[in-house]
Design a protein around this motif. Structure first.
Motif, PDB file in Angstrom:
ATOM      1  N   SER A  23       0.866  -1.131   0.068  1.00 52.02           N
ATOM      2  CA  SER A  23      -0.049   0.115  -0.036  1.00 52.02           C
ATOM      3  C   SER A  23       0.890   1.263   0.021  1.00 52.02           C
ATOM      4  N   ASP A  24       0.923   1.960   1.084  1.00 54.53           N
ATOM      5  CA  ASP A  24       1.745   3.141   1.212  1.00 54.53           C
ATOM      6  C   ASP A  24       2.841   3.155   2.127  1.00 54.53           C
ATOM      7  N   GLY A  25       3.453   1.956   2.342  1.00 57.30           N
ATOM      8  CA  GLY A  25       4.606   1.733   3.011  1.00 57.30           C
ATOM      9  C   GLY A  25       5.893   1.614   2.124  1.00 57.30           C
ATOM     10  N   VAL A  26       6.941   1.885   2.735  1.00 60.06           N
ATOM     11  CA  VAL A  26       8.253   1.616   1.938  1.00 60.06           C
ATOM     12  C   VAL A  26       8.967   0.325   2.165  1.00 60.06           C
ATOM     13  N   ASP A  50      -6.852  -1.118   2.039  1.00 65.53           N
ATOM     14  CA  ASP A  50      -7.674  -1.674   1.168  1.00 65.53           C
ATOM     15  C   ASP A  50      -6.963  -2.649   0.471  1.00 65.53           C
ATOM     16  N   SER A  51      -6.130  -3.447   0.908  1.00 67.62           N
ATOM     17  CA  SER A  51      -5.127  -4.461   0.434  1.00 67.62           C
ATOM     18  C   SER A  51      -4.628  -5.584   1.235  1.00 67.62           C
ATOM     19  N   VAL A  52      -4.765  -6.888   0.841  1.00 70.17           N
ATOM     20  CA  VAL A  52      -4.313  -7.940   1.582  1.00 70.17           C
ATOM     21  C   VAL A  52      -3.138  -8.636   0.942  1.00 70.17           C
ATOM     22  N   ALA A  53      -2.622  -7.908  -0.185  1.00 69.10           N
ATOM     23  CA  ALA A  53      -1.497  -8.738  -1.124  1.00 69.10           C
ATOM     24  C   ALA A  53      -0.307  -8.887  -0.493  1.00 69.10           C
ATOM     25  N   ARG A 107      -8.924  -1.093  -5.795  1.00 73.66           N
ATOM     26  CA  ARG A 107      -7.677  -0.694  -6.257  1.00 73.66           C
ATOM     27  C   ARG A 107      -7.930   0.024  -7.523  1.00 73.66           C
ATOM     28  N   GLU A 108      -8.673  -0.293  -8.536  1.00 77.09           N
ATOM     29  CA  GLU A 108      -8.773   0.243  -9.766  1.00 77.09           C
ATOM     30  C   GLU A 108      -9.328   1.639  -9.383  1.00 77.09           C
ATOM     31  N   ARG A 109     -10.278   1.946  -8.566  1.00 78.72           N
ATOM     32  CA  ARG A 109     -10.816   3.313  -8.237  1.00 78.72           C
ATOM     33  C   ARG A 109      -9.707   4.093  -7.671  1.00 78.72           C
ATOM     34  N   ARG A 110      -8.772   3.623  -6.875  1.00 80.41           N
ATOM     35  CA  ARG A 110      -7.669   4.189  -6.273  1.00 80.41           C
ATOM     36  C   ARG A 110      -6.783   4.686  -7.246  1.00 80.41           C
ATOM     37  N   GLU A 111      -6.523   3.773  -8.098  1.00 78.74           N
ATOM     38  CA  GLU A 111      -5.535   4.188  -9.117  1.00 78.74           C
ATOM     39  C   GLU A 111      -5.932   5.174  -9.968  1.00 78.74           C
ATOM     40  N   GLY A 112      -7.301   5.269 -10.639  1.00 78.36           N
ATOM     41  CA  GLY A 112      -7.984   6.254 -11.104  1.00 78.36           C
ATOM     42  C   GLY A 112      -7.658   7.629 -10.376  1.00 78.36           C
ATOM     43  N   GLU A 144       1.853  -2.449  -5.370  1.00 77.48           N
ATOM     44  CA  GLU A 144       0.377  -2.804  -5.758  1.00 77.48           C
ATOM     45  C   GLU A 144      -0.542  -1.680  -5.754  1.00 77.48           C
ATOM     46  N   THR A 145      -1.188  -1.232  -4.925  1.00 74.10           N
ATOM     47  CA  THR A 145      -1.883  -0.011  -4.752  1.00 74.10           C
ATOM     48  C   THR A 145      -0.974   1.200  -4.812  1.00 74.10           C
TER      49      THR A 145
END
Length: 296
Positions: A23-26, A50-53, A107-112, A144-145
């Motif tokens: 997600s948004d970690g380094v 919003d991810s369990v990847a 994820r698709e909405r977030r990418e948009g 991913e996100t």
């Protein structure tokens, strides 16, 4: 009322709120586990937005290094007029197909949204006579996100800003595009359906008014809330004490986590505001609740 938990009597410390590069970690999930081991933590929860990847890799790495990795997620939720409320889901079935499809849609909405934010940032950069940043360049900073922190890191790489904080202040906040959120009742029902426990993250980000916060949490209990992240980096000591009282009064599970991303100056995995550490005893009632859910 004195805040628990400053020191664990047996030296058993945990962190139930960390983010990976999914997600948004380094750090990657494997690197998070390595860091947790170095910090002397017995357990962490990888709770990406919003991810369990990153969960599978984290669990595997944890088994190899003797660090328990609790599957988790952090959902962006709306409750009435309160937007971007963060809800942690612990121990949920992260392989559920319907859930994964819902996350893929998010994820698709977030990418948009990220593309729209980057377009606005690029307009500002162009007006300053600077070369614009391509989306592919931003994506190299994410697993991913893709989110705003990845745009910030691309800007740092270009030398446009010196820090993530500067990128947000000068570009990302002014160029923000509103999110779309899960409805609270749906998010709580989904976590429960998947056998997980739902915990309100850093509650003072919702409101700093204690009477209002108590009212909100009480109402959320009626919708299925299981716990509160009492010990966190956003709350002052007296606010954590108040959250502890509310949690005890309502019979909720109390958790603690650093919200570690690896990019915040002075923020450490396994430590909260003022250097407090999170006692491993916090994980026990959470695991009991999760086990009860799995038997239903």
């Amino acid at each position: 009322m004195e805040i628990m938990i400053q020191q664990a009597s047996n030296g058993n410390y945990i962190d139930l709120h960390v983010h990976s590069s999914f997600s948004d970690g380094v750090l990657t999930p494997e690197e998070l586990v390595e860091r947790a081991q170095a910090e002397g933590l017995s357990a962490i929860a990888i709770a990406d937005h919003d991810s369990v990847a990153g969960v599978a890799a984290g669990v595997t790495a944890g088994k190899e290094r003797g660090v328990e990795v609790v599957p988790a997620i952090e959902l962006s939720v709306q409750f009435k007029s309160y937007k971007d409320v963060h809800l942690l889901g612990y121990g949920l079935d992260w392989s559920d197909r319907g859930f994964l499809e819902r996350l893929n849609d998010l994820r698709e909405r977030r990418e948009g949204r990220s593309r729209d934010i980057l377009a606005a940032v690029n307009n500002r950069l162009a007006s300053e006579g600077r070369e614009i940043i391509g989306f592919e360049e931003v994506s190299t900073h994410a697993k991913e996100t893709i989110g705003r922190p990845h745009i910030a890191r691309a800007m740092i790489g270009r030398g446009y800003v010196d820090s993530v904080e500067e990128a947000f202040r000068r570009y990302l906040v002014p160029c923000n595009v509103p999110k779309r959120y899960w409805p609270m009742d749906d998010a709580l029902a989904t976590i429960r359906r998947l056998g997980g426990a739902a915990v309100l993250a850093h509650p003072t980000s919702v409101s700093i008014l204690r009477s209002e916060l108590r009212s909100i949490i009480t109402e959320l209990v009626g919708l299925g809330l299981d716990g509160v992240e009492v010990f966190n980096n956003m709350a002052q000591p007296e606010e954590m004490a108040a959250l502890q009282r509310i949690t005890g009064d309502l019979g909720l599970v109390a958790t603690g986590g650093s919200d570690f991303h690896g990019i915040e100056e002075g923020q450490e995995m396994g430590r909260g505001r003022g250097g407090i550490r999170f006692d491993g005893a916090l994980l026990v009632p959470l695991k009991v609740l999760i086990e009860q859910r799995r038997k239903l």
